[in-house]
Design a protein around this motif. Structure first.
Motif, PDB file in Angstrom:
ATOM      1  N   SER A  48      34.451  48.170  43.503  1.00  0.00           N
ATOM      2  CA  SER A  48      33.466  47.845  42.473  1.00  0.00           C
ATOM      3  C   SER A  48      32.172  47.424  43.154  1.00  0.00           C
ATOM      4  O   SER A  48      32.190  46.827  44.228  1.00  0.00           O
ATOM      5  CB  SER A  48      33.989  46.727  41.566  1.00  0.00           C
ATOM      6  OG  SER A  48      33.055  46.422  40.549  1.00  0.00           O
ATOM      7  N   TRP A  59      29.139  43.785  37.361  1.00  0.00           N
ATOM      8  CA  TRP A  59      30.022  44.560  38.229  1.00  0.00           C
ATOM      9  C   TRP A  59      30.372  45.888  37.567  1.00  0.00           C
ATOM     10  O   TRP A  59      30.621  45.952  36.378  1.00  0.00           O
ATOM     11  CB  TRP A  59      31.301  43.784  38.530  1.00  0.00           C
ATOM     12  CG  TRP A  59      31.104  42.658  39.490  1.00  0.00           C
ATOM     13  CD1 TRP A  59      30.903  41.342  39.198  1.00  0.00           C
ATOM     14  CD2 TRP A  59      31.079  42.747  40.916  1.00  0.00           C
ATOM     15  NE1 TRP A  59      30.744  40.609  40.346  1.00  0.00           N
ATOM     16  CE2 TRP A  59      30.850  41.443  41.420  1.00  0.00           C
ATOM     17  CE3 TRP A  59      31.219  43.800  41.824  1.00  0.00           C
ATOM     18  CZ2 TRP A  59      30.769  41.174  42.776  1.00  0.00           C
ATOM     19  CZ3 TRP A  59      31.135  43.529  43.179  1.00  0.00           C
ATOM     20  CH2 TRP A  59      30.911  42.223  43.639  1.00  0.00           C
ATOM     21  N   THR A  60      30.387  46.954  38.355  1.00  0.00           N
ATOM     22  CA  THR A  60      30.765  48.260  37.828  1.00  0.00           C
ATOM     23  C   THR A  60      32.277  48.297  37.603  1.00  0.00           C
ATOM     24  O   THR A  60      33.024  47.493  38.158  1.00  0.00           O
ATOM     25  CB  THR A  60      30.378  49.385  38.802  1.00  0.00           C
ATOM     26  OG1 THR A  60      31.078  49.191  40.052  1.00  0.00           O
ATOM     27  CG2 THR A  60      28.884  49.376  39.064  1.00  0.00           C
ATOM     28  N   GLU A  61      32.719  49.250  36.772  1.00  0.00           N
ATOM     29  CA  GLU A  61      34.151  49.395  36.527  1.00  0.00           C
ATOM     30  C   GLU A  61      34.865  49.799  37.820  1.00  0.00           C
ATOM     31  O   GLU A  61      34.322  50.588  38.609  1.00  0.00           O
ATOM     32  CB  GLU A  61      34.393  50.462  35.452  1.00  0.00           C
ATOM     33  CG  GLU A  61      33.845  50.091  34.089  1.00  0.00           C
ATOM     34  CD  GLU A  61      34.494  48.840  33.527  1.00  0.00           C
ATOM     35  OE1 GLU A  61      35.709  48.665  33.720  1.00  0.00           O
ATOM     36  OE2 GLU A  61      33.784  48.028  32.919  1.00  0.00           O
ATOM     37  N   PRO A  62      36.056  49.258  38.079  1.00  0.00           N
ATOM     38  CA  PRO A  62      36.780  49.616  39.307  1.00  0.00           C
ATOM     39  C   PRO A  62      36.998  51.123  39.417  1.00  0.00           C
ATOM     40  O   PRO A  62      37.441  51.770  38.467  1.00  0.00           O
ATOM     41  CB  PRO A  62      38.121  48.874  39.146  1.00  0.00           C
ATOM     42  CG  PRO A  62      37.816  47.727  38.249  1.00  0.00           C
ATOM     43  CD  PRO A  62      36.782  48.234  37.288  1.00  0.00           C
TER      44      PRO A  62
END
Length: 221
Positions: A48, A59-62
C-alpha cells in the motif's frame, strides 16, 4: 489418495524410469521420483502507498504482489519510486492518480529545477507499507484480514548529516530523486526488502542531469 502417493514416492515405491546419456554416449535407464514436491506460499502479501505523509485516510487499497499458492521462494518484486511521480500524486489530491499515462504526463511536468520544491516535499511525504494475509476467508475486496508487517517505510527519504545548498527537509532528512524497492518471499514465508538507490538528492540529481545535457550538446556542437 494424494498423501499416499506422495509417501510412496518419498520411500521410492513410485518411480519413473528415464533414459540418461552416460559419459560413453550410451543411453542407460535410471530411476527418478514419480512425484516432484514444490513449496508454495501459505500466505498472501500486499503493498500500500501513501503520498500524504502517512495520513490514515490516504492509504491506497492493498495490492497483492504474492498470492496464496504462489511458488516460493518468489521475487524479487521491484517497485520504482520517483520524486516526480510522488509530486504528481500529491498535487492531484485524493489517494493519488490511478491512470498510468496521466501519471507519467503530470510527473514529466514536474521535472527540472522548477519542480524541485514540489518534488522534495512529495518525496519526504512518501510512505510505503507491507501487508500479509494468512487466512483465505473474505472476498477479494475485503481488506479486514490484512495484517500490517513492520513499520512504514520512507523510500525517498535519506538521513544526511549535511545538506547541500537549496535542499529542504526536517532535521537531517533529505529527499532523494529515485529508488527501487525489491520485495522477496522465502520458502518459509519470510518477507525481505532491499532498497536500491544511488543516494543522489533531488538537487544533486537535477545538477547532474543539467551538466550531462550541457556536455552532450557541447560535444555535438
Amino acid at each position: 489418495m494424494g498423501l499416499a502417493v506422495l509417501a510412496a514416492s518419498v520411500h521410492g515405491r513410485v518411480k519413473l524410469v528415464v533414459s540418461v546419456k552416460g559419459t560413453d554416449g550410451k543411453l542407460r535407464p535410471k530411476a527418478k521420483l514419480g512425484v516432484a514436491v514444490q513449496d508454495v506460499a501459505t500466505c498472501a502479501v500486499a503493498v500500500s502507498f501513501n503520498y500524504f505523509g502517512g495520513a490514515e485516510n490516504k492509504w491506497t487499497e492493498p495490492k497483492v504482489i504474492f498470492d496464496f499458492d504462489r511458488r516460493v521462494p518468489a521475487g524479487p518484486y521491484q517497485i520504482d519510486f520517483t520524486a516526480a511521480e510522488c509530486a504528481a500524486h500529491l498535487v492531484n489530491g485524493g489517494k493519488g492518480i490511478e491512470d498510468e499515462s496521466e501519471l507519467i504526463e503530470k510527473a514529466k511536468n514536474l521535472e527540472g529545477s522548477r519542480g524541485i520544491p514540489d518534488r522534495e516535499a512529495a518525496a519526504l511525504k512518501c510512505r510505503f507499507r507491507l501487508y500479509q494475509k494468512t487466512s483465505r476467508g473474505g472476498g477479494a475486496e475485503d481488506d479486514s484480514e490484512w495484517i500490517r508487517v513492520g513499520n512504514d517505510m520512507k523510500p525517498l527519504s535519506m538521513e544526511h548529516s549535511q545538506k547541500d545548498e537549496g535542499e529542504s527537509g526536517d532535521d537531517n532528512m533529505v529527499a532523494i530523486e529515485s529508488a527501487v524497492l525489491e520485495i522477496s518471499l522465502s520458502s518459509v514465508g519470510i518477507i525481505t526488502t532491499k532498497l536500491i538507490t544511488n543516494g543522489e538528492t533531488i538537487v544533486q540529481a537535477t545538477k547532474s542531469a543539467r551538466n550531462s545535457k550541457l556536455l552532450r550538446w557541447g560535444t555535438i556542437i
